[in-house]
Design an enzyme around this catalytic site. Sequence first.
Site, PDB file in Angstrom:
ATOM      1  N   LYS A  35       0.828  -1.203   0.000  1.00  0.00           N
ATOM      2  CA  LYS A  35       0.000   0.000   0.000  1.00  0.00           C
ATOM      3  C   LYS A  35       0.868   1.262   0.000  1.00  0.00           C
ATOM      4  O   LYS A  35       0.614   2.220   0.709  1.00  0.00           O
ATOM      5  CB  LYS A  35      -0.928  -0.007   1.207  1.00  0.00           C
ATOM      6  CG  LYS A  35      -1.772  -1.273   1.264  1.00  0.00           C
ATOM      7  CD  LYS A  35      -3.030  -1.107   2.045  1.00  0.00           C
ATOM      8  CE  LYS A  35      -3.872  -2.346   2.108  1.00  0.00           C
ATOM      9  NZ  LYS A  35      -4.189  -2.986   0.875  1.00  0.00           N
ATOM     10  N   CYS A  36       1.887   1.254  -0.837  1.00  0.00           N
ATOM     11  CA  CYS A  36       2.892   2.313  -0.886  1.00  0.00           C
ATOM     12  C   CYS A  36       2.860   2.967  -2.268  1.00  0.00           C
ATOM     13  O   CYS A  36       2.466   2.340  -3.249  1.00  0.00           O
ATOM     14  CB  CYS A  36       4.267   1.667  -0.625  1.00  0.00           C
ATOM     15  SG  CYS A  36       5.681   2.747  -0.804  1.00  0.00           S
ATOM     16  N   GLY A  37       3.283   4.197  -2.345  1.00  0.00           N
ATOM     17  CA  GLY A  37       3.392   4.862  -3.644  1.00  0.00           C
ATOM     18  C   GLY A  37       4.350   4.154  -4.590  1.00  0.00           C
ATOM     19  O   GLY A  37       4.245   4.287  -5.808  1.00  0.00           O
ATOM     20  N   PHE A  38       5.276   3.397  -4.035  1.00  0.00           N
ATOM     21  CA  PHE A  38       6.240   2.659  -4.860  1.00  0.00           C
ATOM     22  C   PHE A  38       5.774   1.230  -5.186  1.00  0.00           C
ATOM     23  O   PHE A  38       6.469   0.501  -5.887  1.00  0.00           O
ATOM     24  CB  PHE A  38       7.605   2.589  -4.156  1.00  0.00           C
ATOM     25  CG  PHE A  38       8.275   3.929  -4.026  1.00  0.00           C
ATOM     26  CD1 PHE A  38       8.810   4.568  -5.127  1.00  0.00           C
ATOM     27  CD2 PHE A  38       8.368   4.552  -2.791  1.00  0.00           C
ATOM     28  CE1 PHE A  38       9.426   5.811  -5.018  1.00  0.00           C
ATOM     29  CE2 PHE A  38       8.982   5.789  -2.656  1.00  0.00           C
ATOM     30  CZ  PHE A  38       9.510   6.417  -3.778  1.00  0.00           C
ATOM     31  N   THR A  39       4.600   0.833  -4.698  1.00  0.00           N
ATOM     32  CA  THR A  39       4.098  -0.526  -4.921  1.00  0.00           C
ATOM     33  C   THR A  39       4.079  -0.923  -6.398  1.00  0.00           C
ATOM     34  O   THR A  39       4.365  -2.076  -6.715  1.00  0.00           O
ATOM     35  CB  THR A  39       2.703  -0.701  -4.281  1.00  0.00           C
ATOM     36  OG1 THR A  39       2.833  -0.483  -2.874  1.00  0.00           O
ATOM     37  CG2 THR A  39       2.129  -2.083  -4.519  1.00  0.00           C
TER      38      THR A  39
END
Length: 159
Positions: A35-39
């Site tokens: 659930k990360c911007g980098f996912t």
Amino acid sequence: MTTIADFTVTTNRGETLDLATKKGNVLLVVNTASKCGFTPQYDGLEAVFQQFKDRGFEVLGFPCNQFGAQEPGNADEIAEFCKINFGVTFPLMQKVDVNGPDASPLFDWMKGEKKGLMGSTSIKWNFTKFLIDRDGNVVKRYGPQDTPKMIAKDIEKLL
């Protein structure tokens, strides 16, 4: 001298994995989160895995919930998310801490081998990556903003 072959980890299925079995392969070890911007980098990680796996390359994903609680799921939920949304086929490990008193010994070792910006040993965010050569040595550390596509040329040099 310590190498990655001196460590054991636990897979997302709860099995012990002796990293000595990976000696001879080039590895990209990554702390991941769903659930990360980098996912979306899961796509790139899978792409470089597919591109180089037949030449002795492997990605090892280590889910981590230490940054913004962005990996809240259990092992089954994480694996399902990665498979359904990104087609991940590279191995995922059990969720780990990468910093602090409960940090994985593997991550403590890698952080000591290749420090971050301004000599920092702490991992600052999800999707920090460590490139390991065929002899089990940490060759380079990459920040979250370094995409797998950007790293591909470094991987190829080691193959």
